[in-house]
Enzyme design. Structure first.
Site, PDB file in Angstrom:
ATOM      1  N   CYS A 319      29.203  55.957 -23.611  1.00  0.00           N
ATOM      2  CA  CYS A 319      29.965  55.424 -24.757  1.00  0.00           C
ATOM      3  C   CYS A 319      28.965  54.545 -25.496  1.00  0.00           C
ATOM      4  O   CYS A 319      28.990  53.328 -25.390  1.00  0.00           O
ATOM      5  CB  CYS A 319      31.164  54.633 -24.273  1.00  0.00           C
ATOM      6  SG  CYS A 319      32.319  55.620 -23.303  1.00  0.00           S
ATOM      7  N   ALA A 320      28.079  55.172 -26.238  1.00  0.00           N
ATOM      8  CA  ALA A 320      26.809  54.533 -26.592  1.00  0.00           C
ATOM      9  C   ALA A 320      26.829  53.689 -27.861  1.00  0.00           C
ATOM     10  O   ALA A 320      26.035  52.756 -27.993  1.00  0.00           O
ATOM     11  CB  ALA A 320      25.734  55.611 -26.728  1.00  0.00           C
ATOM     12  N   ALA A 321      27.660  54.045 -28.824  1.00  0.00           N
ATOM     13  CA  ALA A 321      27.541  53.429 -30.148  1.00  0.00           C
ATOM     14  C   ALA A 321      28.038  51.973 -30.149  1.00  0.00           C
ATOM     15  O   ALA A 321      29.002  51.664 -29.451  1.00  0.00           O
ATOM     16  CB  ALA A 321      28.356  54.236 -31.149  1.00  0.00           C
ATOM     17  N   PRO A 322      27.384  51.102 -30.900  1.00  0.00           N
ATOM     18  CA  PRO A 322      26.272  51.338 -31.829  1.00  0.00           C
ATOM     19  C   PRO A 322      24.887  51.326 -31.203  1.00  0.00           C
ATOM     20  O   PRO A 322      23.897  51.386 -31.923  1.00  0.00           O
ATOM     21  CB  PRO A 322      26.418  50.195 -32.825  1.00  0.00           C
ATOM     22  CG  PRO A 322      26.983  49.080 -32.005  1.00  0.00           C
ATOM     23  CD  PRO A 322      27.898  49.725 -30.994  1.00  0.00           C
ATOM     24  N   GLY A 323      24.798  51.250 -29.885  1.00  0.00           N
ATOM     25  CA  GLY A 323      23.510  51.510 -29.253  1.00  0.00           C
ATOM     26  C   GLY A 323      22.776  50.295 -28.709  1.00  0.00           C
ATOM     27  O   GLY A 323      21.616  50.407 -28.320  1.00  0.00           O
ATOM     28  N   ASP A 389      30.012  52.236 -20.616  1.00  0.00           N
ATOM     29  CA  ASP A 389      30.456  51.037 -21.348  1.00  0.00           C
ATOM     30  C   ASP A 389      31.733  51.441 -22.092  1.00  0.00           C
ATOM     31  O   ASP A 389      31.728  51.629 -23.310  1.00  0.00           O
ATOM     32  CB  ASP A 389      29.347  50.621 -22.323  1.00  0.00           C
ATOM     33  CG  ASP A 389      29.616  49.287 -22.995  1.00  0.00           C
ATOM     34  OD1 ASP A 389      30.523  48.574 -22.532  1.00  0.00           O
ATOM     35  OD2 ASP A 389      28.933  48.974 -23.985  1.00  0.00           O
ATOM     36  N   CYS A 442      33.914  44.844 -22.169  1.00  0.00           N
ATOM     37  CA  CYS A 442      33.809  43.499 -22.766  1.00  0.00           C
ATOM     38  C   CYS A 442      35.218  42.930 -22.847  1.00  0.00           C
ATOM     39  O   CYS A 442      35.700  42.608 -23.922  1.00  0.00           O
ATOM     40  CB  CYS A 442      33.104  43.545 -24.116  1.00  0.00           C
ATOM     41  SG  CYS A 442      33.788  44.731 -25.282  1.00  0.00           S
TER      42      CYS A 442
HETATM   43  C1  LIG Z   1      32.361  49.244 -26.030  1.00  0.00           C
HETATM   44  S1  LIG Z   1      31.875  50.402 -27.233  1.00  0.00           S
HETATM   45  C2  LIG Z   1      30.246  50.793 -26.714  1.00  0.00           C
HETATM   46  C3  LIG Z   1      29.209  49.767 -27.099  1.00  0.00           C
HETATM   47  C4  LIG Z   1      27.794  50.252 -26.841  1.00  0.00           C
HETATM   48  N1  LIG Z   1      27.608  50.703 -25.476  1.00  0.00           N
HETATM   49  C5  LIG Z   1      26.754  49.199 -27.150  1.00  0.00           C
HETATM   50  O1  LIG Z   1      26.321  48.480 -26.251  1.00  0.00           O
HETATM   51  O2  LIG Z   1      26.367  49.080 -28.318  1.00  0.00           O
HETATM   52  C6  LIG Z   1      32.762  51.829 -26.723  1.00  0.00           C
HETATM   53  C7  LIG Z   1      32.367  53.099 -27.427  1.00  0.00           C
HETATM   54  O3  LIG Z   1      33.057  54.157 -26.770  1.00  0.00           O
HETATM   55  C8  LIG Z   1      33.299  55.174 -27.712  1.00  0.00           C
HETATM   56  N2  LIG Z   1      34.332  56.056 -27.125  1.00  0.00           N
HETATM   57  C9  LIG Z   1      35.664  55.859 -27.076  1.00  0.00           C
HETATM   58  N3  LIG Z   1      36.270  56.868 -26.438  1.00  0.00           N
HETATM   59  C10 LIG Z   1      35.298  57.726 -26.055  1.00  0.00           C
HETATM   60  C11 LIG Z   1      35.284  58.974 -25.388  1.00  0.00           C
HETATM   61  N4  LIG Z   1      36.416  59.516 -24.951  1.00  0.00           N
HETATM   62  N5  LIG Z   1      34.104  59.592 -25.195  1.00  0.00           N
HETATM   63  C12 LIG Z   1      32.948  59.041 -25.642  1.00  0.00           C
HETATM   64  N6  LIG Z   1      32.904  57.869 -26.301  1.00  0.00           N
HETATM   65  C13 LIG Z   1      34.049  57.216 -26.501  1.00  0.00           C
HETATM   66  C14 LIG Z   1      33.685  54.426 -28.963  1.00  0.00           C
HETATM   67  O4  LIG Z   1      33.487  55.225 -30.109  1.00  0.00           O
HETATM   68  C15 LIG Z   1      32.752  53.216 -28.896  1.00  0.00           C
HETATM   69  O5  LIG Z   1      31.610  53.438 -29.679  1.00  0.00           O
END
Ligand SMILES: C[S@@+](CC[C@H](N)C(=O)[O-])C[C@H]1O[C@@H](n2cnc3c(N)ncnc32)[C@H](O)[C@@H]1O
Length: 492
Positions: A319-323, A389, A442
Site C-alpha cells: 500500500c505504497a502511495a505516496p511512497g 502499510d 497510523c
Molecule cells: C496508509 S496509506 C500508505 C502510505 C504509504 N505507505 C507511505 O508511507 O507513504 C494506505 C494506502 O493504501 C492504499 N490502498 C487502499 N486499499 C488498497 C488495496 N486494496 N490495495 C492496495 N492499496 C490499497 C491507499 O490508496 C493508500 O495509498
C-alpha cells in the site's frame, strides 16, 4: 524504475516530475498582527499538483482576507460533505493556497468550538450550508484565546473589528451567502459583546474542550485510561516538521551542518531523522531540489528500519502511495521492489517523489492494483519481505490532517478492520516461507493495532511474532505521530 499504468498517466507523471515545486510562504495583510504559516503537510505535499496557470504577478499577490475567509468557508463546507481537506486545498489557486491552508487547519482544530458558538447564537444553524460554514469559520477565528497563541505561535490572530468586517464582506462576495450578510454581522457582533459567557457555555461540551468528536474521545479514553488526556492534547497540536535524511545522497551530520549554516535550528531524532525547531517552506530547507531528505514523521521512519531488507531482495510495498516508506526501504538497500497501490493517481506521487530523491532504480516497479485481488497484479513469484502499510482510520496522524477527526465515523473502525484483514490475508499468500511481513497502521485505535496483531498471529498460517514496537502513541516519550507496528515471520 518502471511504472505499470495507462499512457495518459505516464504523460501526467512527466508533467508532475517537471513541476516538482514546494509550497511557497506568503504574508497576510488586512490587520493581521501575528501570523505564520504551516508549510509542509508531509511527504504528499512535496509535489505540487497541477494548478491553473497564473501570471507571476498574480501568483505573488495574496488576496484580501475576505476572499480567504470565503475560501476557508468553502473548505469547511467541503469537509462537512465528506471531502478531504488535502484534496480541497490542492484545488486552491497557488496565490492563496498556503493562506487558506493555515486558516482551514486552525478552523478544523477548533471546529467543535465554532459549531457550539453558532448553536448558542442561533436556535438553528443557517439554512444555507456555505453561510453556516462562513459563520463557523469566523467564530472559530474570533474565539482564539491567549493560551492557544502561547502554546502554538502559528495560530492565526486577527483584530476583532477587522475579522468581523472582513467576514461580512466575504458574505457579500458569493450569491449563496449574500442574503445572510446581516445575520452573520449580527451574530459576530453579539459574540463580541457576550464573548466570555458564550465561551464558558461552549467549553462545558467535551468535544469543544478536547477538539474531537465525542465518540473519538470515548474510544481513546476507553483504550488508554491512564494516558487519554495527554494523547488527545498532543493530537490536537500541529506536528513538527521532521525530515528523513536520504542516506543514499548525504548523511545526517552533513544535513545538520547545512541547516546550521543557514541558521535553521534542528536536532537529530531516531536513526536518520532531523526535527526542525520551526516549520519552514520545504523550498527554504537546504537540499530539497537535490533530494537530500523527505518530510516524514519519526514514527513513520521506523518502517524501513524494522523490515529486514538486504541488497537484491524481492520486496513488496503493498500500500505504497505516496511512497514515503517506499523511499525509506530503498535507502536501506538496493531492492527488486514492487510498489503497489490501488489508487493510480496516488501512485504518480510515488514516482515523482522517488524521482526527486533519485531512488528510481531499475529494480523498482510501480503497479496499480488491489492487493486483495492477487490474480490482477501478482506474477506468482513469492516475496522475501512485505511492507503492509494498510489503509486505516489515520487516527494517529490527526496533528497533520486536522480534518480526519470530522471525516471519520465510528463505524469506519469496523469497516477498516475488515478491509485490513482481507488485505493481509491475501498478502500472506505471496510471502516466501521464512520471509517477513511488517504490518503498519497510523492509528491509535487498538482494533486496528494490538487486536489485529492477535488476530494475525492466530489466523495467518505459520505466523510467528518477531520483536517490534507495537503501539506508538503521540505525546508519550519521543516526538512522533501515532503508529502501530507488528513484524511477523512466516515459518518455512
Ligand atoms: C496508509 S496509506 C500508505 C502510505 C504509504 N505507505 C507511505 O508511507 O507513504 C494506505 C494506502 O493504501 C492504499 N490502498 C487502499 N486499499 C488498497 C488495496 N486494496 N490495495 C492496495 N492499496 C490499497 C491507499 O490508496 C493508500 O495509498
Amino acid at each position: 524504475m518502471f511504472l505499470v499504468c495507462q499512457p495518459a498517466t505516464r504523460r501526467r507523471l512527466f508533467a508532475i516530475a517537471m513541476n516538482n515545486q514546494a509550497i511557497l510562504p506568503f504574508s497576510l495583510t488586512n490587520g493581521v498582527y501575528a501570523q505564520s504559516i504551516i508549510y509542509a503537510w508531509g511527504f504528499q505535499s512535496m509535489t505540487r499538483p497541477a494548478q491553473p496557470t497564473l501570471s507571476p504577478q498574480a501568483a505573488s499577490v495574496t488576496p484580501p482576507l475576505s476572499e480567504l475567509l470565503l475560501a476557508t468557508a468553502y473548505a469547511v463546507e467541503g469537509v462537512g460533505e465528506g471531502r478531504s481537506l488535502t484534496d480541497i486545498l490542492n484545488a486552491e489557486p497557488a496565490n492563496r493556497r498556503a493562506a487558506v491552508q493555515s486558516l482551514s487547519f486552525y478552523v478544523m482544530r477548533q471546529l467543535a468550538r465554532g459549531h457550539a458558538l453558532a448553536d448558542l447564537l442561533l436556535d438553528r444553524g443557517l439554512p444555507n450550508s456555505l453561510a453556516d460554514s462562513l459563520l463557523i469559520t469566523a467564530l472559530s477565528l474570533l474565539s482564539v484565546d491567549e493560551r492557544e497563541v502561547r502554546d502554538n505561535p502559528r495560530v492565526p490572530v486577527y483584530e476583532t473589528h477587522t475579522l468581523v468586517s472582513q467576514a461580512v464582506t466575504a458574505a457579500g462576495l458569493d450569491r449563496k451567502t449574500a442574503g445572510f450578510k446581516g445575520l452573520i454581522n449580527a451574530c459576530l457582533r453579539r459574540f463580541e459583546r457576550e464573548r466570555e459567557a458564550l465561551l464558558e457555555q461552549a467549553y462545558l461540551r467535551s468535544n469543544v474542550r478536547w477538539g474531537f468528536p465525542k465518540w473519538w474521545i470515548g474510544r481513546v479514553r476507553q483504550a488508554y485510561p491512564a494516558q487519554w488526556e495527554t494523547i488527545l492534547a498532543s493530537s490536537f497540536q500541529p506536528g513538527p516538521l521532521t525530515l528523513r535524511v536520504n542516506t543514499r545522497k548525504t548523511s545526517r551530520e552533513a544535513l545538520l551542518a547545512a541547516l546550521q549554516e543557514q541558521d535553521i535550528a534542528a536536532t537529530a531524532i531516531g536513526d536518520h531523522g532531523v526535527i526542525l525547531d520551526q516549520p519552514l517552506p520545504v523550498a527554504k530547507i537546504p537540499g530539497f531540489e537535490e533530494g537530500w531528505w523527505l518530510v516524514q514523521d519519526a514514527g513513520a521512519q521506523l518502517a524501513a528500519q524494522l523490515l529486514p531488507v538486504t541488497d537484491g531482495m524481492r520486496v513488496l510495498d503493498a500500500c505504497a502511495a505516496p511512497g514515503g516508506k517506499t523511499a525509506g526501504l530503498l535507502m536501506q538497500a538496493r531492492l527488486q521492489l514492487t510498489a503497489l497501490d490501488i489508487d493510480e493517481g496516488r501512485l504518480e506521487r510515488v514516482a515523482a517523489n522517488l524521482q526527486r530523491l533519485q531512488l528510481n532504480d531499475a529494480g523498482v516497479v510501480l503497479r496499480a492494483g488491489n492487493a486483495i485481488d492477487l490474480k490482477s497484479w501478482w506474477d506468482g513469484q513469492p516475496f522475501d519481505a512485505i511492507l503492509a502499510d494498510v489503509p486505516c482510520t489515520a487516527s494517529g496522524i490527526v496533528r497533520r490532517h486536522p480534518d480526519i477527526r470530522w471525516l471519520r465515523q465510528e463505524q469506519d473502525i469496523v469497516d477498516t478492520v475488515a478491509l485490513q484483514r482481507r488485505i493481509v490475508s491475501a498478502l500472506w499468500q505471496t510471502l516466501k516461507p521464512g520471509g517477513t511481513l511488517l504490518y503498519v497502521t497510523c492509528s491509535v485505535f487498538p482494533q486496528e493495532g494490538i487486536e489485529q496483531d492477535q488476530w494475525m498471529q492466530q489466523t495467518l498460517e505459520g505466523a510467528v511474532a518477531l520483536p517490534s514496537p507495537g503501539q506508538l502513541l503521540p505525546g508519550q516519550g519521543q516526538e512522533h505521530d501515532g503508529f502501530f507496528y507488528s513484524l511477523l515471520r512466516k515459518q518455512g
